[in-house]
Design a protein around this motif. Structure first.
Motif, PDB file in Angstrom:
ATOM      1  N   ALA A 251       0.819  -1.216   0.000  1.00  0.00           N
ATOM      2  CA  ALA A 251       0.000   0.000   0.000  1.00  0.00           C
ATOM      3  C   ALA A 251       0.854   1.268   0.000  1.00  0.00           C
ATOM      4  CB  ALA A 251      -0.931   0.001   1.209  1.00  0.00           C
ATOM      5  N   HIS A 252       2.110   1.142   0.430  1.00  0.00           N
ATOM      6  CA  HIS A 252       3.003   2.299   0.517  1.00  0.00           C
ATOM      7  C   HIS A 252       4.041   2.328  -0.600  1.00  0.00           C
ATOM      8  CE1 HIS A 252       1.418   2.660   4.607  1.00  0.00           C
ATOM      9  NE2 HIS A 252       1.778   1.401   4.821  1.00  0.00           N
ATOM     10  N   ALA A 253       4.050   1.313  -1.456  1.00  0.00           N
ATOM     11  CA  ALA A 253       5.185   1.093  -2.357  1.00  0.00           C
ATOM     12  C   ALA A 253       5.273   2.072  -3.517  1.00  0.00           C
ATOM     13  CB  ALA A 253       5.146  -0.343  -2.897  1.00  0.00           C
ATOM     14  N   ALA A 254       4.170   2.589  -3.981  1.00  0.00           N
ATOM     15  CA  ALA A 254       4.190   3.492  -5.133  1.00  0.00           C
ATOM     16  C   ALA A 254       3.122   4.553  -4.952  1.00  0.00           C
ATOM     17  CB  ALA A 254       3.949   2.715  -6.428  1.00  0.00           C
ATOM     18  N   GLU A 255       3.408   5.741  -5.469  1.00  0.00           N
ATOM     19  CA  GLU A 255       2.419   6.811  -5.430  1.00  0.00           C
ATOM     20  C   GLU A 255       2.462   7.553  -6.763  1.00  0.00           C
ATOM     21  OE1 GLU A 255       3.610   9.285  -2.117  1.00  0.00           O
ATOM     22  OE2 GLU A 255       5.026  10.406  -3.339  1.00  0.00           O
ATOM     23  N   GLY A 256       1.417   8.326  -7.016  1.00  0.00           N
ATOM     24  CA  GLY A 256       1.371   9.046  -8.277  1.00  0.00           C
ATOM     25  C   GLY A 256       0.890   8.175  -9.420  1.00  0.00           C
ATOM     26  N   ASP A 257       1.042   8.688 -10.648  1.00  0.00           N
ATOM     27  CA  ASP A 257       0.512   7.993 -11.820  1.00  0.00           C
ATOM     28  C   ASP A 257       1.587   7.709 -12.863  1.00  0.00           C
ATOM     29  OD1 ASP A 257       1.026  10.557 -12.676  1.00  0.00           O
ATOM     30  OD2 ASP A 257      -0.915  10.868 -13.649  1.00  0.00           O
TER      31      ASP A 257
ATOM     32  N   ILE B 152      15.834  -7.825   4.233  1.00  0.00           N
ATOM     33  CA  ILE B 152      16.270  -6.436   4.054  1.00  0.00           C
ATOM     34  C   ILE B 152      16.113  -6.038   2.588  1.00  0.00           C
ATOM     35  CG2 ILE B 152      18.262  -4.871   4.110  1.00  0.00           C
ATOM     36  CD1 ILE B 152      17.327  -5.552   6.890  1.00  0.00           C
ATOM     37  N   LEU B 153      16.554  -6.909   1.714  1.00  0.00           N
ATOM     38  CA  LEU B 153      16.501  -6.627   0.280  1.00  0.00           C
ATOM     39  C   LEU B 153      15.065  -6.472  -0.197  1.00  0.00           C
ATOM     40  CD1 LEU B 153      17.892  -6.341  -2.453  1.00  0.00           C
ATOM     41  CD2 LEU B 153      17.905  -8.841  -2.629  1.00  0.00           C
ATOM     42  N   ALA B 154      14.196  -7.379   0.213  1.00  0.00           N
ATOM     43  CA  ALA B 154      12.797  -7.316  -0.225  1.00  0.00           C
ATOM     44  C   ALA B 154      12.138  -6.028   0.243  1.00  0.00           C
ATOM     45  CB  ALA B 154      12.036  -8.535   0.296  1.00  0.00           C
ATOM     46  N   ALA B 155      12.389  -5.633   1.484  1.00  0.00           N
ATOM     47  CA  ALA B 155      11.806  -4.386   1.995  1.00  0.00           C
ATOM     48  C   ALA B 155      12.330  -3.190   1.215  1.00  0.00           C
ATOM     49  CB  ALA B 155      12.118  -4.231   3.476  1.00  0.00           C
ATOM     50  N   ALA B 156      13.624  -3.201   0.904  1.00  0.00           N
ATOM     51  CA  ALA B 156      14.213  -2.092   0.151  1.00  0.00           C
ATOM     52  C   ALA B 156      13.624  -2.008  -1.254  1.00  0.00           C
ATOM     53  CB  ALA B 156      15.732  -2.250   0.095  1.00  0.00           C
ATOM     54  N   VAL B 157      13.436  -3.158  -1.890  1.00  0.00           N
ATOM     55  CA  VAL B 157      12.816  -3.167  -3.220  1.00  0.00           C
ATOM     56  C   VAL B 157      11.404  -2.591  -3.147  1.00  0.00           C
ATOM     57  CG1 VAL B 157      11.895  -4.635  -5.045  1.00  0.00           C
ATOM     58  CG2 VAL B 157      14.168  -5.093  -4.131  1.00  0.00           C
TER      59      VAL B 157
ATOM     60  N   SER C 157      11.684   4.398   6.384  1.00  0.00           N
ATOM     61  CA  SER C 157      12.133   4.249   7.773  1.00  0.00           C
ATOM     62  C   SER C 157      10.984   4.428   8.748  1.00  0.00           C
ATOM     63  CB  SER C 157      13.239   5.271   8.069  1.00  0.00           C
ATOM     64  OG  SER C 157      14.386   5.033   7.283  1.00  0.00           O
ATOM     65  N   ALA C 158      10.147   5.418   8.498  1.00  0.00           N
ATOM     66  CA  ALA C 158       9.010   5.668   9.381  1.00  0.00           C
ATOM     67  C   ALA C 158       8.018   4.507   9.346  1.00  0.00           C
ATOM     68  CB  ALA C 158       8.320   6.974   8.984  1.00  0.00           C
ATOM     69  N   ILE C 159       7.763   3.976   8.158  1.00  0.00           N
ATOM     70  CA  ILE C 159       6.817   2.870   8.016  1.00  0.00           C
ATOM     71  C   ILE C 159       7.346   1.608   8.703  1.00  0.00           C
ATOM     72  CG2 ILE C 159       5.767   1.297   6.331  1.00  0.00           C
ATOM     73  CD1 ILE C 159       5.625   3.776   4.437  1.00  0.00           C
ATOM     74  N   LEU C 160       8.618   1.301   8.483  1.00  0.00           N
ATOM     75  CA  LEU C 160       9.202   0.113   9.100  1.00  0.00           C
ATOM     76  C   LEU C 160       9.273   0.248  10.616  1.00  0.00           C
ATOM     77  CD1 LEU C 160      12.038  -0.661   6.529  1.00  0.00           C
ATOM     78  CD2 LEU C 160       9.841  -1.824   6.769  1.00  0.00           C
TER      79      LEU C 160
ATOM     80  N   GLY D  90      17.983   0.969   9.222  1.00  0.00           N
ATOM     81  CA  GLY D  90      19.121   1.668   8.631  1.00  0.00           C
ATOM     82  C   GLY D  90      19.637   0.973   7.382  1.00  0.00           C
ATOM     83  N   ALA D  91      19.633  -0.357   7.414  1.00  0.00           N
ATOM     84  CA  ALA D  91      20.104  -1.117   6.252  1.00  0.00           C
ATOM     85  C   ALA D  91      19.173  -0.926   5.065  1.00  0.00           C
ATOM     86  CB  ALA D  91      20.206  -2.602   6.609  1.00  0.00           C
ATOM     87  N   VAL D  92      17.879  -0.935   5.313  1.00  0.00           N
ATOM     88  CA  VAL D  92      16.905  -0.703   4.240  1.00  0.00           C
ATOM     89  C   VAL D  92      17.042   0.721   3.712  1.00  0.00           C
ATOM     90  CG1 VAL D  92      14.449  -0.516   3.675  1.00  0.00           C
ATOM     91  CG2 VAL D  92      15.272  -2.431   5.073  1.00  0.00           C
ATOM     92  N   ALA D  93      17.149   1.674   4.622  1.00  0.00           N
ATOM     93  CA  ALA D  93      17.239   3.079   4.226  1.00  0.00           C
ATOM     94  C   ALA D  93      18.468   3.337   3.358  1.00  0.00           C
ATOM     95  CB  ALA D  93      17.259   3.974   5.462  1.00  0.00           C
ATOM     96  N   HIS D  94      19.592   2.729   3.720  1.00  0.00           N
ATOM     97  CA  HIS D  94      20.801   2.922   2.911  1.00  0.00           C
ATOM     98  C   HIS D  94      20.610   2.354   1.509  1.00  0.00           C
ATOM     99  CE1 HIS D  94      24.818   2.981   1.351  1.00  0.00           C
ATOM    100  NE2 HIS D  94      24.841   1.668   1.272  1.00  0.00           N
ATOM    101  N   ALA D  95      20.031   1.165   1.416  1.00  0.00           N
ATOM    102  CA  ALA D  95      19.811   0.558   0.102  1.00  0.00           C
ATOM    103  C   ALA D  95      18.884   1.418  -0.748  1.00  0.00           C
ATOM    104  CB  ALA D  95      19.242  -0.852   0.264  1.00  0.00           C
ATOM    105  N   VAL D  96      17.830   1.936  -0.139  1.00  0.00           N
ATOM    106  CA  VAL D  96      16.888   2.785  -0.876  1.00  0.00           C
ATOM    107  C   VAL D  96      17.578   4.065  -1.345  1.00  0.00           C
ATOM    108  CG1 VAL D  96      14.787   4.175  -0.667  1.00  0.00           C
ATOM    109  CG2 VAL D  96      14.836   1.854   0.263  1.00  0.00           C
ATOM    110  N   THR D  97      18.335   4.693  -0.466  1.00  0.00           N
ATOM    111  CA  THR D  97      19.025   5.931  -0.832  1.00  0.00           C
ATOM    112  C   THR D  97      20.021   5.708  -1.955  1.00  0.00           C
ATOM    113  OG1 THR D  97      18.822   6.772   1.434  1.00  0.00           O
ATOM    114  CG2 THR D  97      20.467   7.818   0.031  1.00  0.00           C
ATOM    115  N   ALA D  98      20.783   4.619  -1.876  1.00  0.00           N
ATOM    116  CA  ALA D  98      21.882   4.386  -2.826  1.00  0.00           C
ATOM    117  C   ALA D  98      21.437   3.838  -4.167  1.00  0.00           C
ATOM    118  CB  ALA D  98      22.903   3.432  -2.198  1.00  0.00           C
ATOM    119  N   HIS D  99      20.185   3.418  -4.291  1.00  0.00           N
ATOM    120  CA  HIS D  99      19.781   2.773  -5.553  1.00  0.00           C
ATOM    121  C   HIS D  99      19.728   3.755  -6.711  1.00  0.00           C
ATOM    122  CE1 HIS D  99      15.640   4.436  -5.442  1.00  0.00           C
ATOM    123  NE2 HIS D  99      15.591   4.064  -6.706  1.00  0.00           N
TER     124      HIS D  99
END
Length: 214
Positions: A19-25, A54-59, A86-89, A100-109
């Motif tokens: 439910a949080h994974a994508a927004e917009g059109d 960790i990987l699945a959450a970051a994806v 980070s807030a959702i997790l 922190g591990a998820v957040a780093h992966a998301v930021t660096a992608h």
């Protein structure tokens, strides 16, 4: 409704995050894109290791904040997504270290962010996301985004930019030279590099065939 079962073996996690994974059109950064990146990531994970949760959450959360390609905030999109993730997790009771591990992966992608991935999960996510930008899906996304941004297909008088500066804001086909052909050189994992080589060839074959037709 998008089915969490598509994200097996992490369907339980997916059910809490979809439910949080994508927004917009933006059809190039929708749930279909997230599922393709997930499949890429799981394929690379099988060969490279890392923490699958960790990987699945970051994806699932890597594009949870929508910022248009032509927005001045584009370079900050992944950092904004990491903050939201980070807030959702945290609400789901994840530990600070795992968040922190998820957040780093998301930021660096993100290509635009210019942040070097330090962990195997971050490297896999970056590779998995960039795989979706090359190959035939990458071609489709390139022209979809070009249309969304109001770009032309190509310069009819100098399509190969032989005597002009490349400008992928005006012409979608210029994006092959300005970005897409550069992506295969920067893959982080051996598995990702192997997959990227095949897709990069498809990308170059497409451009050659396209130029033959115009």
């Amino acid at each position: 409704m998008f089915k969490a079962e598509a994200f097996s073996p992490h369907e339980t996690l997916a059910a809490s995050l979809i439910a949080h994974a994508a927004e917009g059109d933006d059809g190039s950064h929708d749930l279909a894109h997230i599922l393709r990146v997930f499949k890429n990531a799981m394929g690379i994970h099988a060969g490279e290791g890392g923490d699958g949760r960790i990987l699945a959450a970051a994806v699932l959360m890597h594009d949870c904040v929508a910022v248009e390609k032509n927005s001045p905030l584009r370079a900050k999109a992944s950092a904004l997504a990491a903050e939201k993730a980070s807030a959702i997790l945290a609400e789901l009771g994840w530990s600070a270290a795992d968040i922190g591990a998820v957040a780093h992966a998301v930021t660096a992608h993100s290509f635009s962010a210019g942040v070097a991935p330090r962990t195997i999960e971050a490297k896999i996510l970056q590779d998995a996301d960039r795989l979706d930008a090359i190959g035939m899906v990458g071609v489709a996304r390139c022209f979809y985004i070009g249309g969304r941004m109001g770009s032309g297909l190509y310069d009819p008088f100098d399509p190969a930019a032989s005597n002009r500066a490349l400008d992928d804001k005006r012409y979608a086909i210029d994006h092959f030279q300005t970005k897409l052909f550069k992506l295969a050189e920067g893959f982080q994992t051996e598995t990702g590099r192997r997959l990227a080589a095949a897709r990069d060839k498809s990308l170059r074959d497409f451009l050659s065939a396209f130029m033959d037709e115009i």
